[in-house]
Write a protein that holds these residues in place. Structure first.
Motif, mmCIF file in Angstrom:
data_model
loop_
_atom_site.group_PDB
_atom_site.id
_atom_site.type_symbol
_atom_site.label_atom_id
_atom_site.label_comp_id
_atom_site.label_asym_id
_atom_site.label_seq_id
_atom_site.Cartn_x
_atom_site.Cartn_y
_atom_site.Cartn_z
ATOM 1 N N MET A 34 0.843 -1.201 0.000
ATOM 2 C CA MET A 34 0.000 0.000 0.000
ATOM 3 C C MET A 34 0.875 1.245 0.000
ATOM 4 S SD MET A 34 -1.247 -0.296 3.956
ATOM 5 C CE MET A 34 -1.614 -2.046 3.692
ATOM 6 N N PRO A 35 0.328 2.380 -0.442
ATOM 7 C CA PRO A 35 1.071 3.640 -0.335
ATOM 8 C C PRO A 35 1.059 4.109 1.117
ATOM 9 C CG PRO A 35 -1.127 4.075 -1.150
ATOM 10 C CD PRO A 35 -0.997 2.573 -1.058
ATOM 11 N N ALA A 36 1.895 5.085 1.421
ATOM 12 C CA ALA A 36 1.908 5.678 2.758
ATOM 13 C C ALA A 36 2.395 7.128 2.662
ATOM 14 C CB ALA A 36 2.822 4.881 3.694
ATOM 15 N N PRO A 37 1.676 8.025 3.297
ATOM 16 C CA PRO A 37 0.446 7.854 4.056
ATOM 17 C C PRO A 37 -0.775 7.658 3.143
ATOM 18 C CG PRO A 37 1.655 9.792 4.819
ATOM 19 C CD PRO A 37 2.231 9.388 3.497
ATOM 20 N N THR A 38 -1.763 6.938 3.676
ATOM 21 C CA THR A 38 -3.004 6.714 2.952
ATOM 22 C C THR A 38 -4.100 6.399 3.959
ATOM 23 O OG1 THR A 38 -3.957 5.594 1.025
ATOM 24 C CG2 THR A 38 -2.706 4.221 2.568
ATOM 25 N N PHE A 39 -5.232 5.929 3.489
ATOM 26 C CA PHE A 39 -6.343 5.584 4.361
ATOM 27 C C PHE A 39 -5.887 4.490 5.339
ATOM 28 C CE2 PHE A 39 -10.573 3.310 4.877
ATOM 29 C CZ PHE A 39 -11.099 4.254 5.735
ATOM 30 N N PRO A 40 -5.932 4.732 6.643
ATOM 31 C CA PRO A 40 -5.290 3.834 7.606
ATOM 32 C C PRO A 40 -5.950 2.475 7.781
ATOM 33 C CG PRO A 40 -6.501 5.568 8.756
ATOM 34 C CD PRO A 40 -6.498 5.936 7.298
ATOM 35 N N GLN A 41 -7.195 2.307 7.321
ATOM 36 C CA GLN A 41 -7.876 1.038 7.560
ATOM 37 C C GLN A 41 -7.297 -0.122 6.748
ATOM 38 O OE1 GLN A 41 -9.140 2.192 10.505
ATOM 39 N NE2 GLN A 41 -10.454 0.443 10.106
ATOM 40 N N TYR A 42 -6.585 0.172 5.658
ATOM 41 C CA TYR A 42 -5.915 -0.910 4.929
ATOM 42 C C TYR A 42 -4.904 -1.583 5.862
ATOM 43 C CZ TYR A 42 -7.243 2.298 1.077
ATOM 44 O OH TYR A 42 -7.894 3.164 0.238
ATOM 45 N N ARG A 43 -4.067 -0.763 6.441
ATOM 46 C CA ARG A 43 -3.018 -1.278 7.331
ATOM 47 C C ARG A 43 -3.626 -1.906 8.585
ATOM 48 N NH1 ARG A 43 0.068 0.284 11.728
ATOM 49 N NH2 ARG A 43 2.279 -0.326 11.606
ATOM 50 N N HIS A 44 -4.588 -1.235 9.166
ATOM 51 C CA HIS A 44 -5.199 -1.687 10.410
ATOM 52 C C HIS A 44 -5.764 -3.104 10.275
ATOM 53 C CE1 HIS A 44 -7.174 -0.772 14.329
ATOM 54 N NE2 HIS A 44 -8.099 -1.598 13.878
ATOM 55 N N ASN A 45 -6.555 -3.314 9.224
ATOM 56 C CA ASN A 45 -7.171 -4.623 9.035
ATOM 57 C C ASN A 45 -6.161 -5.694 8.643
ATOM 58 O OD1 ASN A 45 -10.264 -4.519 9.335
ATOM 59 N ND2 ASN A 45 -9.807 -2.677 8.165
ATOM 60 N N ALA A 46 -5.151 -5.301 7.871
ATOM 61 C CA ALA A 46 -4.116 -6.264 7.489
ATOM 62 C C ALA A 46 -3.364 -6.770 8.709
ATOM 63 C CB ALA A 46 -3.157 -5.624 6.493
ATOM 64 N N ILE A 47 -3.075 -5.873 9.633
ATOM 65 C CA ILE A 47 -2.362 -6.271 10.845
ATOM 66 C C ILE A 47 -3.219 -7.207 11.686
ATOM 67 C CG2 ILE A 47 -1.499 -5.403 13.063
ATOM 68 C CD1 ILE A 47 -0.396 -2.988 11.556
ATOM 69 N N ILE A 48 -4.504 -6.919 11.794
ATOM 70 C CA ILE A 48 -5.395 -7.797 12.558
ATOM 71 C C ILE A 48 -5.366 -9.218 11.996
ATOM 72 C CG2 ILE A 48 -7.832 -8.288 13.079
ATOM 73 C CD1 ILE A 48 -8.224 -5.271 13.394
ATOM 74 N N ASP A 49 -5.277 -9.323 10.663
ATOM 75 C CA ASP A 49 -5.242 -10.650 10.039
ATOM 76 C C ASP A 49 -3.838 -11.228 9.958
ATOM 77 O OD1 ASP A 49 -7.976 -11.540 9.260
ATOM 78 O OD2 ASP A 49 -8.019 -9.567 8.333
ATOM 79 N N GLY A 50 -2.874 -10.553 10.572
ATOM 80 C CA GLY A 50 -1.538 -11.115 10.723
ATOM 81 C C GLY A 50 -0.626 -10.976 9.523
ATOM 82 N N ALA A 51 -1.061 -10.258 8.488
ATOM 83 C CA ALA A 51 -0.254 -10.144 7.269
ATOM 84 C C ALA A 51 0.883 -9.140 7.441
ATOM 85 C CB ALA A 51 -1.136 -9.730 6.093
ATOM 86 N N GLU A 52 1.932 -9.338 6.663
ATOM 87 C CA GLU A 52 3.007 -8.352 6.605
ATOM 88 C C GLU A 52 2.518 -7.152 5.801
ATOM 89 O OE1 GLU A 52 7.363 -7.624 4.486
ATOM 90 O OE2 GLU A 52 6.446 -9.617 4.433
ATOM 91 N N VAL A 53 2.752 -5.961 6.315
ATOM 92 C CA VAL A 53 2.349 -4.737 5.634
ATOM 93 C C VAL A 53 3.569 -4.087 4.989
ATOM 94 C CG1 VAL A 53 1.362 -2.431 5.908
ATOM 95 C CG2 VAL A 53 0.403 -4.365 7.191
ATOM 96 N N ARG A 54 3.514 -3.907 3.686
ATOM 97 C CA ARG A 54 4.606 -3.261 2.959
ATOM 98 C C ARG A 54 4.130 -1.892 2.485
ATOM 99 N NH1 ARG A 54 7.339 -8.256 -0.557
ATOM 100 N NH2 ARG A 54 7.892 -9.510 1.295
#
Length: 368
Positions: free
Chosen positions: A110-130
């Motif tokens: 995902m880009p950064a900064p951007t809409f924070p819910q992409y990162r938030h939900n990805a972390i909840i599901d345990g994925a690596e965020v790039r």
């Protein structure tokens, strides 16, 4: 009992203080909220009429398939009905996508900064965020492509991007899509679609057949003015929709929200008027920034991110005491900038006058 380990690093979303509470704390009679990118002109009267009609049906569960809205929206967009999924705001469709595709063995780009819910939900599901940093407020598509590997499941494009308001032109979008592996979902989040006026903004719906891995997100919360009812949707290849539907909760959108959305789709004139007034408001902010030599990002949305030449929280506090709530850039990744929702003409002119006073004060402090 401890929750998932990844939840311990997250903070729940904290909405701003209620307007009435701010009034009491600061002794103000008037507060104007220009922080959440809501439509200052409300919603269509046709949507209100539909809401009124539904008030006698509050004892009945909503249609879990959203059949009437589904038929209406499919015709409106020119897609098949089985290419749509509805959510409690487009935020919920983000959650559904993460639940469907992400796990600790996967990553998401995902880009950064951007809409924070992409990162938030990805972390909840345990994925690596790039996260790939923006360049001058724009997506760095080449770097995003380079971040994709065999474990990548979702790539997020926020178009126009929140909080910068910048957009991905059609040629760049198509080139990007052609190079993303076909087994990677690309989400084009278009929450501000109705406000866009750029001639080269991509009409992504027309590319759904070319790119079966494309998912488009849109909402009724912004230009349609139905933020309180929380209804948004995703558009994609029917195979993708079918595969993620099991991750959607039953009855996730209310009867009132579905009815209001149907009414909103019938009022093209309301959207046209809101779009025109929004562009006029943006021009006022552009002129102010150019006159004062302030950095800003040209916006295709209903907000503007502009530099205040100081700590963003200080500008936020100054404007709050003048009766205006904005969004501090400290929470958005831009510590010297604030994001302001474009309001009604009088509101825009008044907050600009307060900003002018603030900027002059900052300049005086620097010169001493």
């Amino acid at each position: 009992m401890q929750p998932k380990q990844q939840l311990l690093s997250l903070r729940p979303y904290k909405p701003g203080k209620p307007v009435e509470e701010v009034k009491r704390e600061l002794g103000l009679e008037k507060i104007v909220k220009l922080a959440s990118n809501e439509n200052p002109y409300g919603c269509s009267d046709l949507a209100k009429d539909k809401i009124t009609e539904e008030l006698s049906n509050l004892h009945v569960y909503p249609d879990g398939y959203s059949a009437e809205l589904r038929e209406k929206l499919a015709d409106y967009l020119g897609v098949d009905q089985d290419q749509l999924i509805f959510g409690n705001g487009s935020d919920e469709v983000v959650q559904i996508l993460c639940r469907a595709y992400l796990s600790p063995e996967t990553n998401t780009v995902m880009p950064a900064p951007t809409f924070p819910q992409y990162r938030h939900n990805a972390i909840i599901d345990g994925a690596e965020v790039r996260e790939v940093q923006l360049i001058n407020g724009n997506h760095d598509l080449e770097a995003m492509l380079a971040a994709i590997d065999n474990q990548t499941r979702i790539v997020w494009l926020c178009n126009p991007n929140n909080p910068t308001g910048s957009y991905i032109p059609e040629a760049d979008f198509v080139s990007f899509m052609k190079r993303v592996p076909s087994n990677v979902i690309v989400v084009s989040d278009e929450a501000y679609f109705e406000y866009v006026s750029a001639a080269d903004y991509p009409n992504t719906v027309t590319y759904l057949n070319d790119f079966p891995n494309l998912v488009i997100l849109r909402t009724f919360s912004k230009a349609h003015g139905l933020a309180a009812l929380r209804i948004g949707y995703g558009i994609a290849n029917s195979t993708v929709i079918q595969s993620i539907e099991p991750a959607r909760e039953p009855f996730n959108t209310s009867r009132i929200a579905q009815a209001a959305a149907i009414g909103a789709l019938d009022d093209a004139e309301f959207i046209k008027t809101c779009k025109e007034k929004n562009r006029e408001g943006l021009k006022l902010f552009y002129s102010f920034c150019e006159d004062k030599g302030l950095l800003y990002y040209p916006s295709e949305a209903n907000f503007i991110l502009l530099d205040v030449q100081s700590d963003a929280d200080e500008a936020f506090d100054f404007l709050l005491r003048k009766g205006y709530i904005v969004r501090s850039g400290n929470a958005l990744g831009f510590p010297s900038m604030i994001r302001i929702t474009v309001g009604e003409e009088a509101q825009n002119k008044e907050i600009i006058s307060h900003l002018e006073t603030y900027i002059e004060t900052v300049k005086e402090k620097v010169s001493k």
